[in-house]
Structure formats: C-alpha cells, structure tokens
Motif scaffolding. Sequence first.
Motif, PDB file in Angstrom:
ATOM      1  N   ASP A 132       0.831  -1.212   0.000  1.00 16.17           N
ATOM      2  CA  ASP A 132       0.000   0.000   0.000  1.00 16.17           C
ATOM      3  C   ASP A 132       0.862   1.257   0.000  1.00 16.17           C
ATOM      4  OD1 ASP A 132      -2.449  -1.364  -0.098  1.00 16.17           O
ATOM      5  OD2 ASP A 132      -2.467  -1.630   2.071  1.00 16.17           O
ATOM      6  N   GLY A 133       1.954   1.203  -0.757  1.00 17.43           N
ATOM      7  CA  GLY A 133       2.816   2.365  -0.915  1.00 17.43           C
ATOM      8  C   GLY A 133       3.784   2.615   0.218  1.00 17.43           C
ATOM      9  N   LYS A 134       3.746   1.797   1.258  1.00 17.76           N
ATOM     10  CA  LYS A 134       4.628   1.999   2.391  1.00 17.76           C
ATOM     11  C   LYS A 134       5.969   1.312   2.154  1.00 17.76           C
ATOM     12  CE  LYS A 134       5.102   1.460   7.402  1.00 17.76           C
ATOM     13  NZ  LYS A 134       4.447   1.068   8.674  1.00 17.76           N
ATOM     14  N   ILE A 135       7.053   2.016   2.438  1.00 18.67           N
ATOM     15  CA  ILE A 135       8.396   1.474   2.318  1.00 18.67           C
ATOM     16  C   ILE A 135       8.851   1.021   3.703  1.00 18.67           C
ATOM     17  CG2 ILE A 135      10.784   1.977   1.706  1.00 18.67           C
ATOM     18  CD1 ILE A 135       9.736   4.101  -0.212  1.00 18.67           C
ATOM     19  N   TYR A 136       9.263  -0.237   3.806  1.00 21.25           N
ATOM     20  CA  TYR A 136       9.688  -0.809   5.079  1.00 21.25           C
ATOM     21  C   TYR A 136      11.211  -0.824   5.164  1.00 21.25           C
ATOM     22  CZ  TYR A 136       4.864  -2.104   5.888  1.00 21.25           C
ATOM     23  OH  TYR A 136       3.512  -2.058   6.094  1.00 21.25           O
ATOM     24  N   PRO A 137      11.762  -0.878   6.378  1.00 21.23           N
ATOM     25  CA  PRO A 137      13.210  -0.675   6.544  1.00 21.23           C
ATOM     26  C   PRO A 137      14.085  -1.776   5.962  1.00 21.23           C
ATOM     27  CG  PRO A 137      12.167  -1.169   8.654  1.00 21.23           C
ATOM     28  CD  PRO A 137      11.065  -0.897   7.684  1.00 21.23           C
ATOM     29  N   ALA A 138      13.599  -2.998   5.880  1.00 22.13           N
ATOM     30  CA  ALA A 138      14.455  -4.083   5.391  1.00 22.13           C
ATOM     31  C   ALA A 138      13.584  -5.261   4.977  1.00 22.13           C
ATOM     32  CB  ALA A 138      15.458  -4.514   6.462  1.00 22.13           C
ATOM     33  N   ALA A 139      14.206  -6.186   4.244  1.00 21.87           N
ATOM     34  CA  ALA A 139      13.523  -7.415   3.858  1.00 21.87           C
ATOM     35  C   ALA A 139      14.532  -8.542   3.757  1.00 21.87           C
ATOM     36  CB  ALA A 139      12.794  -7.248   2.532  1.00 21.87           C
ATOM     37  N   LEU A 140      14.090  -9.729   4.090  1.00 15.73           N
ATOM     38  CA  LEU A 140      14.874 -10.946   3.911  1.00 15.73           C
ATOM     39  C   LEU A 140      14.277 -11.729   2.757  1.00 15.73           C
ATOM     40  CD1 LEU A 140      16.949 -13.122   4.812  1.00 15.73           C
ATOM     41  CD2 LEU A 140      15.155 -14.009   6.338  1.00 15.73           C
ATOM     42  N   HIS A 141      15.103 -12.085   1.777  1.00 15.25           N
ATOM     43  CA  HIS A 141      14.676 -12.913   0.655  1.00 15.25           C
ATOM     44  C   HIS A 141      15.264 -14.310   0.828  1.00 15.25           C
ATOM     45  CE1 HIS A 141      14.033  -9.227  -2.212  1.00 15.25           C
ATOM     46  NE2 HIS A 141      13.197  -9.259  -1.189  1.00 15.25           N
ATOM     47  N   VAL A 142      14.403 -15.306   0.876  1.00 14.76           N
ATOM     48  CA  VAL A 142      14.814 -16.708   0.993  1.00 14.76           C
ATOM     49  C   VAL A 142      14.631 -17.336  -0.382  1.00 14.76           C
ATOM     50  CG1 VAL A 142      14.470 -18.869   2.245  1.00 14.76           C
ATOM     51  CG2 VAL A 142      14.038 -16.680   3.396  1.00 14.76           C
ATOM     52  N   VAL A 143      15.745 -17.700  -1.011  1.00 13.99           N
ATOM     53  CA  VAL A 143      15.755 -18.061  -2.424  1.00 13.99           C
ATOM     54  C   VAL A 143      15.846 -19.577  -2.592  1.00 13.99           C
ATOM     55  CG1 VAL A 143      16.906 -17.699  -4.649  1.00 13.99           C
ATOM     56  CG2 VAL A 143      16.905 -15.874  -2.917  1.00 13.99           C
ATOM     57  N   HIS A 144      14.962 -20.102  -3.448  1.00 13.62           N
ATOM     58  CA  HIS A 144      14.908 -21.538  -3.721  1.00 13.62           C
ATOM     59  C   HIS A 144      14.975 -21.769  -5.231  1.00 13.62           C
ATOM     60  CE1 HIS A 144      12.539 -20.523  -0.126  1.00 13.62           C
ATOM     61  NE2 HIS A 144      12.887 -21.694   0.369  1.00 13.62           N
ATOM     62  N   GLU A 145      15.477 -22.930  -5.615  1.00 16.01           N
ATOM     63  CA  GLU A 145      15.571 -23.270  -7.032  1.00 16.01           C
ATOM     64  C   GLU A 145      15.079 -24.696  -7.248  1.00 16.01           C
ATOM     65  OE1 GLU A 145      18.743 -22.761 -10.707  1.00 16.01           O
ATOM     66  OE2 GLU A 145      19.493 -23.094  -8.685  1.00 16.01           O
ATOM     67  N   ALA A 146      14.261 -24.893  -8.294  1.00 14.34           N
ATOM     68  CA  ALA A 146      13.757 -26.213  -8.647  1.00 14.34           C
ATOM     69  C   ALA A 146      14.736 -26.924  -9.573  1.00 14.34           C
ATOM     70  CB  ALA A 146      12.392 -26.088  -9.311  1.00 14.34           C
ATOM     71  N   ASP A 147      14.498 -28.191  -9.817  1.00 16.31           N
ATOM     72  CA  ASP A 147      15.379 -28.973 -10.677  1.00 16.31           C
ATOM     73  C   ASP A 147      15.422 -28.426 -12.097  1.00 16.31           C
ATOM     74  OD1 ASP A 147      16.012 -30.669  -8.590  1.00 16.31           O
ATOM     75  OD2 ASP A 147      14.541 -32.207  -9.159  1.00 16.31           O
ATOM     76  N   ASP A 148      14.344 -27.759 -12.535  1.00 12.25           N
ATOM     77  CA  ASP A 148      14.318 -27.213 -13.893  1.00 12.25           C
ATOM     78  C   ASP A 148      14.917 -25.808 -13.971  1.00 12.25           C
ATOM     79  OD1 ASP A 148      12.392 -25.602 -12.733  1.00 12.25           O
ATOM     80  OD2 ASP A 148      10.708 -26.400 -13.899  1.00 12.25           O
ATOM     81  N   GLY A 149      15.472 -25.316 -12.859  1.00 12.38           N
ATOM     82  CA  GLY A 149      16.103 -24.002 -12.844  1.00 12.38           C
ATOM     83  C   GLY A 149      15.187 -22.864 -12.473  1.00 12.38           C
ATOM     84  N   SER A 150      13.907 -23.107 -12.327  1.00 11.00           N
ATOM     85  CA  SER A 150      12.985 -22.041 -11.942  1.00 11.00           C
ATOM     86  C   SER A 150      13.186 -21.678 -10.482  1.00 11.00           C
ATOM     87  CB  SER A 150      11.533 -22.447 -12.207  1.00 11.00           C
ATOM     88  OG  SER A 150      11.218 -23.657 -11.551  1.00 11.00           O
ATOM     89  N   VAL A 151      12.849 -20.436 -10.158  1.00 14.39           N
ATOM     90  CA  VAL A 151      13.182 -19.859  -8.855  1.00 14.39           C
ATOM     91  C   VAL A 151      11.914 -19.453  -8.105  1.00 14.39           C
ATOM     92  CG1 VAL A 151      14.337 -17.913  -7.712  1.00 14.39           C
ATOM     93  CG2 VAL A 151      15.448 -19.076  -9.625  1.00 14.39           C
ATOM     94  N   ALA A 152      11.912 -19.693  -6.799  1.00 18.18           N
ATOM     95  CA  ALA A 152      10.843 -19.240  -5.915  1.00 18.18           C
ATOM     96  C   ALA A 152      11.484 -18.506  -4.744  1.00 18.18           C
ATOM     97  CB  ALA A 152      10.000 -20.410  -5.412  1.00 18.18           C
ATOM     98  N   VAL A 153      10.968 -17.319  -4.440  1.00 23.98           N
ATOM     99  CA  VAL A 153      11.519 -16.497  -3.364  1.00 23.98           C
ATOM    100  C   VAL A 153      10.424 -16.200  -2.343  1.00 23.98           C
ATOM    101  CG1 VAL A 153      12.726 -14.375  -2.761  1.00 23.98           C
ATOM    102  CG2 VAL A 153      13.110 -15.416  -5.007  1.00 23.98           C
ATOM    103  N   VAL A 154      10.741 -16.399  -1.082  1.00 24.26           N
ATOM    104  CA  VAL A 154       9.853 -16.006   0.017  1.00 24.26           C
ATOM    105  C   VAL A 154      10.440 -14.746   0.640  1.00 24.26           C
ATOM    106  CG1 VAL A 154       8.814 -16.657   2.213  1.00 24.26           C
ATOM    107  CG2 VAL A 154       9.164 -18.395   0.428  1.00 24.26           C
TER     108      VAL A 154
END
Length: 248
Positions: A132-154
């Motif tokens: 909703d337009g609000k900028i937060y101070p920080a973020a953690l990205h948890v990066v995952h990769e599938a066998d086909d090379g596709s990526v999912a980030v939490v």
Amino acid sequence: MNPQFCTSILAIALLLGVAFATLDDAHNAVPFSYNGELNGTKHWGKLSPSFQACESGNHQSPVNIITSQALLNKTLGPLYTNYSGAADATIINSGSVIGVHFEGYVGDLWTEGKKYSLKQIHWHTPAEHQIDGKIYPAALHVVHEADDGSVAVVASIFNYGRQDPLIQEIKPYLNKLAGPNTKGNKIPIGKLDTKYLRQNTQRYYRYRGSLTTPPCTEAVLWSVLPEFPEIITSASKKFQIYRNSSVF
C-alpha cells in the motif's frame, strides 16, 4: 474486496511467459549500482545484453502490493518448508547485498505442487516490495531453485523493533564484512540453524515477477509474507552500507 489476513490465502493475479530465472552469478562481472549516474537502476537494461529484461521486461519485481486489489485464490495451498535443522553456510558480501549461501542440500519449499530447494538468503534495505505504498526498513529474501532451474523467493518484510534472532546469530560475521574493501569477501560460518527460516503459513501474497537485480530474469515465483518480523535500527543501517555501494 478488502482482504483479511486472519484465515485467507492471498494472491495477486499476474500472467507471465515461460522464461526461467537463474541463480547463476556470472552477471556479477558487469558493475551495477542502485544510485550511480551511469550504472544505477535506470540504466541497468543498457549495461549488458543479458540485462535487457531490466528495461523491457513485462513482469518486473519488486511491486507495490495494493491490498484492496489482492484476489483471494482458494486453489493455492499453504507454503510448506522442510528445511534441515542446521546446515553449513558461507556469508558473502556481493557489494550490493549481504547473503548467506548454503552448502549442499538444506531442504525444500513446496508450493503449487512443486519442490524448490533452499539455496541462499540475502537482505535488502530498505525493503524492495512495498505494501500500500509503504516502504519498510528491510527485507529478507529466501531463495529456492527447482530442478528445472525455476526460482521461488519467500520475502519477509521487516518493521523496526527488537533484534531479529537470525541477524543476531550472524552478527559477528556481519561486523567483519562492514569495513571498506570487503566486496566479494566470503566467510564460512559453519552450521547455521534454519529454524529461523521455516514457514508453514496460509497467509501470503503470491505473484510471478523477476529477480530484483540484474539480469532481472522473469518467471520468479514470489511469496510475500504479510506478517512483519522486526529488525533493530543498527542492523538495518549495517545492511544499508552495501546497498549504497556503487561498485557491484
């Protein structure tokens, strides 16, 4: 519809092509920054032919999540992770972010009937996604990769508050990377407990976007959590050192 977070699974309906994202670090040889006049974010797409998606991509991340426009998607199941208790890890200063890379198999994220293996985590300050337009101070990205090379980030977005236990555990190593001329430095940290990263939740914003740094590859599956962990001001400022770097 105005979504409520108490019991709903939330999704942003965005359609993508089929290009796969990659975790390959070969693009790191091309200098880019967040603030530079010649290699800042507005110029990323021109720095390398492999960066063209940064300028011409149709589904780029990050995004501003408008909660009133979020669609309830009842076909999505909960995010489920089965990370191991502890795993060998190395903390790395890439020049723009601080990241932790895990050695070998650490565990998986299951979502939309697909398995993605945990590869690395990294922090951004300020957070790249807005709500909703609000900028937060920080973020953690948890990066995952599938066998086909596709990526999912939490993505977990932080508010100011108490010390985050994961940051507290790696704080001695962060201090070693806080000095000048530490770009590219890698410090083995031994076993890092993944309990801080585990997510089994039904509450998240889902959309398909891109990597948030060059080469800005699209078809990344994003899950942005609407519950905000906390980070103290000093930790956020420490991560800010790397985002302000103009040498990546």
